[in-house]
Scaffold this active site. Structure first.
Site: not given
Length: 198
Positions: A11, A70, A151, A172, A178
Site C-alpha cells: 500500500n 494491522d 481505507g 493527518k 498510525r
C-alpha cells in the site's frame, strides 16, 4: 542513509505515511526485495496480527528488520464491528465497504455513531519482536467525504467535523493513530541495535 526497515505492505499510502513520520529511516517495500507474500491475518487482536506479519516477513528476509501493521475500526453502535475483520468482512473496494457500513448506520444519530480507529504496529527481525498500539476516536460520517486518504479515512469524522480524508497529509500525520503508534515505536527502536544492518 543506512537505516533500513522493510514495510510489510504494498500500500503506497501506508509507505508514504511511515516514511514521512520515520524520516530518519529508509522505508522499503517488500517489492523492492522481490517478496510477494500474503500473511493470513487470523489472530484475535490487531496487535497479534501485526506481530505475526512482521515475524513471518522478517524470517523470509533472513532476519532483516520488518515492520507490519494491522489496523481497523470498531463501531460502538455495532458492538465493535468490524474489528479485526475490517479489511475482510466484505469483498470489494474500500468505497464499497464504506457504503455498506453507512447502510448499517442509516438513520442512527451522530451521538450513537462513535468509532475507534485502532492501529497496531510491530517490528521484528524474526527473533525479537516489539509492538505498540494507538487509538483515535471520532464518529462515522453520514457520507464519504474527502479525496486524500485510503481505507476508512473518508467516513471517519473527527470532532471538528472533517473526515480524515479531508485533511492534508501534514494535518493527518499530526493526529493519526498510525502516527501515534509510530511515535511510540520510535521510542523502542533502541532495542534493535542492528537496525542499520542491510
Amino acid at each position: 542513509m543506512d537505516k533500513k526497515i522493510i514495510l510489510a505492505t504494498q500500500n503506497k499510502g501506508k509507505i508514504n505515511e511511515v516514511q514521512q513520520i520515520l524520516s530518519d529511516y529508509q522505508i522499503l517495500s517488500m517489492n523492492e526485495y522481490g517478496i510477494e507474500y500474503d500473511v493470513e491475518e487470523d489472530k484475535d487482536t490487531f496487535k497479534e496480527n501485526a506481530e505475526k506479519k512482521a515475524r513471518e516477513i522478517a524470517n523470509l528476509l533472513d532476519g532483516k528488520m520488518c515492520m507490519a501493521d494491522d489496523s481497523g475500526i470498531e463501531i460502538e453502535y455495532l458492538n465493535g464491528f468490524p474489528g479485526v475483520h475490517t479489511k475482510r468482512w466484505l469483498n470489494g473496494t474500500d468505497r464499497e465497504r464504506n457504503l455498506a457500513i453507512l447502510e448499517k448506520l442509516k438513520d442512527v444519530p451522530k451521538q450513537e455513531r462513535k468509532i475507534n480507529f485502532i492501529t497496531a504496529i510491530a517490528l521484528s527481525d524474526g527473533k525479537k519482536t516489539i509492538s505498540v498500539e494507538a487509538i483515535i476516536q471520532g464518529y462515522v460520517a453520514e457520507e464519504p467525504r474527502g479525496e486524500n486518504g485510503f481505507g476508512f479515512d473518508e467516513i471517519f469524522e473527527l470532532e471538528n467535523g472533517k473526515t480524515l480524508a479531508e485533511l492534508s497529509n501534514d494535518e493527518k500525520n499530526q493526529i493519526s493513530a498510525r502516527k501515534k503508534a509510530l511515535e511510540l515505536l520510535k521510542e523502542r527502536l533502541k532495542y534493535f541495535s542492528d537496525i542499520s544492518k542491510s
